[in-house]
Design a protein around this motif. Structure first.
Motif, PDB file in Angstrom:
ATOM      1  N   LEU A  32      58.669  -5.140  29.293  1.00 38.58           N
ATOM      2  CA  LEU A  32      59.265  -4.679  30.545  1.00 38.58           C
ATOM      3  C   LEU A  32      60.702  -5.157  30.692  1.00 38.58           C
ATOM      4  CD1 LEU A  32      56.130  -5.182  32.762  1.00 38.58           C
ATOM      5  CD2 LEU A  32      57.212  -2.985  32.230  1.00 38.58           C
ATOM      6  N   ALA A  33      60.981  -6.389  30.275  1.00 33.23           N
ATOM      7  CA  ALA A  33      62.351  -6.894  30.340  1.00 33.23           C
ATOM      8  C   ALA A  33      63.276  -6.025  29.499  1.00 33.23           C
ATOM      9  CB  ALA A  33      62.399  -8.353  29.875  1.00 33.23           C
ATOM     10  N   TRP A  34      62.859  -5.681  28.299  1.00 33.10           N
ATOM     11  CA  TRP A  34      63.674  -4.833  27.428  1.00 33.10           C
ATOM     12  C   TRP A  34      63.904  -3.458  28.059  1.00 33.10           C
ATOM     13  CZ3 TRP A  34      66.664  -5.077  23.235  1.00 33.10           C
ATOM     14  CH2 TRP A  34      67.003  -3.877  22.630  1.00 33.10           C
ATOM     15  N   GLU A  35      62.841  -2.823  28.513  1.00 37.21           N
ATOM     16  CA  GLU A  35      62.943  -1.464  29.049  1.00 37.21           C
ATOM     17  C   GLU A  35      63.837  -1.394  30.289  1.00 37.21           C
ATOM     18  OE1 GLU A  35      61.777   1.493  27.808  1.00 37.21           O
ATOM     19  OE2 GLU A  35      61.249   0.315  26.041  1.00 37.21           O
ATOM     20  N   PHE A  36      63.627  -2.304  31.230  1.00 41.50           N
ATOM     21  CA  PHE A  36      64.406  -2.250  32.460  1.00 41.50           C
ATOM     22  C   PHE A  36      65.844  -2.709  32.246  1.00 41.50           C
ATOM     23  CE2 PHE A  36      60.231  -1.915  34.486  1.00 41.50           C
ATOM     24  CZ  PHE A  36      60.495  -0.917  35.412  1.00 41.50           C
ATOM     25  N   PHE A  37      66.051  -3.728  31.416  1.00 40.44           N
ATOM     26  CA  PHE A  37      67.421  -4.199  31.159  1.00 40.44           C
ATOM     27  C   PHE A  37      68.231  -3.107  30.467  1.00 40.44           C
ATOM     28  CE2 PHE A  37      70.792  -6.665  29.117  1.00 40.44           C
ATOM     29  CZ  PHE A  37      71.228  -7.426  30.189  1.00 40.44           C
ATOM     30  N   ILE A  96      58.664  -2.785  40.793  1.00 45.24           N
ATOM     31  CA  ILE A  96      57.680  -1.798  41.269  1.00 45.24           C
ATOM     32  C   ILE A  96      58.317  -0.902  42.325  1.00 45.24           C
ATOM     33  CG2 ILE A  96      55.585  -1.560  42.663  1.00 45.24           C
ATOM     34  CD1 ILE A  96      54.431  -3.921  40.978  1.00 45.24           C
ATOM     35  N   VAL A  97      59.014  -1.486  43.283  1.00 43.12           N
ATOM     36  CA  VAL A  97      59.695  -0.682  44.315  1.00 43.12           C
ATOM     37  C   VAL A  97      60.707   0.243  43.650  1.00 43.12           C
ATOM     38  CG1 VAL A  97      61.293  -0.783  46.275  1.00 43.12           C
ATOM     39  CG2 VAL A  97      59.318  -2.326  46.187  1.00 43.12           C
ATOM     40  N   LEU A  98      61.504  -0.285  42.746  1.00 42.41           N
ATOM     41  CA  LEU A  98      62.494   0.514  42.039  1.00 42.41           C
ATOM     42  C   LEU A  98      61.845   1.687  41.306  1.00 42.41           C
ATOM     43  CD1 LEU A  98      65.666   0.118  40.796  1.00 42.41           C
ATOM     44  CD2 LEU A  98      64.253  -0.128  38.780  1.00 42.41           C
ATOM     45  N   THR A  99      60.715   1.434  40.654  1.00 41.64           N
ATOM     46  CA  THR A  99      60.031   2.466  39.883  1.00 41.64           C
ATOM     47  C   THR A  99      59.411   3.526  40.788  1.00 41.64           C
ATOM     48  OG1 THR A  99      59.616   0.863  38.126  1.00 41.64           O
ATOM     49  CG2 THR A  99      58.284   2.858  38.108  1.00 41.64           C
ATOM     50  N   VAL A 100      58.820   3.108  41.893  1.00 39.90           N
ATOM     51  CA  VAL A 100      58.248   4.079  42.841  1.00 39.90           C
ATOM     52  C   VAL A 100      59.354   4.979  43.406  1.00 39.90           C
ATOM     53  CG1 VAL A 100      57.111   4.321  45.093  1.00 39.90           C
ATOM     54  CG2 VAL A 100      56.204   2.712  43.390  1.00 39.90           C
ATOM     55  N   ILE A 137      53.448   4.231  33.417  1.00 41.56           N
ATOM     56  CA  ILE A 137      53.101   3.170  32.455  1.00 41.56           C
ATOM     57  C   ILE A 137      53.763   1.858  32.875  1.00 41.56           C
ATOM     58  CG2 ILE A 137      53.451   2.388  30.066  1.00 41.56           C
ATOM     59  CD1 ILE A 137      53.068   5.378  29.243  1.00 41.56           C
ATOM     60  N   TYR A 138      55.026   1.925  33.296  1.00 44.17           N
ATOM     61  CA  TYR A 138      55.721   0.717  33.753  1.00 44.17           C
ATOM     62  C   TYR A 138      55.029   0.109  34.971  1.00 44.17           C
ATOM     63  CZ  TYR A 138      59.659   2.198  30.801  1.00 44.17           C
ATOM     64  OH  TYR A 138      60.460   2.581  29.767  1.00 44.17           O
ATOM     65  N   LEU A 139      54.634   0.959  35.912  1.00 43.45           N
ATOM     66  CA  LEU A 139      53.934   0.456  37.107  1.00 43.45           C
ATOM     67  C   LEU A 139      52.652  -0.273  36.720  1.00 43.45           C
ATOM     68  CD1 LEU A 139      54.239   3.351  39.712  1.00 43.45           C
ATOM     69  CD2 LEU A 139      55.344   1.110  39.779  1.00 43.45           C
TER      70      LEU A 139
END
Length: 163
Positions: A32-37, A96-100, A137-139
């Protein structure tokens, strides 16, 4: 520790249990760190395209530039927190908020009239039906970190031991 009354398979699973107590969350945190960064860096180096979007409440009340900055900084800072295991639950909640919001503003199909049509958006390609599979998937990957925290291999755990 090896127990002669266990079968080799039971001994292997016992070893995995001991390893899991220490590092079961680590692959999720790294992924998750890799994907979001990476997404944050794209925003850092890119142009703001948020003016074209319809954001959900309350983000629709904010200017597109502020939404761009908020999402970029969450995508740059929260992954670093996940990587360190520092404030893991807060970082997970922010992501989670960002992804929603991203699902609602970008990835959800604009028009659908049936569940079958909505299901077409469950993909990792954009064919006009939405594209919410990867954010979903991220959520799902963020939920264990939100609910369980970072685990023993984290600064959160180290700080808890000091208190």
């Amino acid at each position: 520790m090896y127990n002669s009354t266990f079968t080799p398979l039971q001994n292997a699973f016992a070893q995995l249990d001991r390893l899991g107590v220490w590092g079961a969350d680590l692959p999720l945190r790294l992924f998750l760190a890799w994907e979001f960064f990476e997404a944050g860096l794209e925003k850092w180096n890119g142009q703001n395209w948020f003016a074209e979007l319809q954001f959900p409440f309350p983000f629709h009340l904010l200017p597109a530039e502020l939404n761009w900055q908020l999402s970029m900084w969450v995508e740059l800072i929260a992954p670093l927190l996940l990587l360190l295991g520092l404030g893991t639950r807060l970082a997970s909640a922010m992501l989670i908020v960002l992804t929603v919001v991203a699902i609602a503003a970008v990835h959800w199909p604009a028009h659908w009239s049936s569940l079958a049509e909505l299901a077409l958006g469950y993909s990792i390609s954009d064919h006009g039906h939405g594209n919410y599979k990867l954010p979903l998937i991220y959520l799902i990957a963020l939920l264990p970190l939100l609910l369980g925290g970072a685990g023993r291999l984290s600064l959160d755990a180290r700080l808890r031991r000091r208190v």
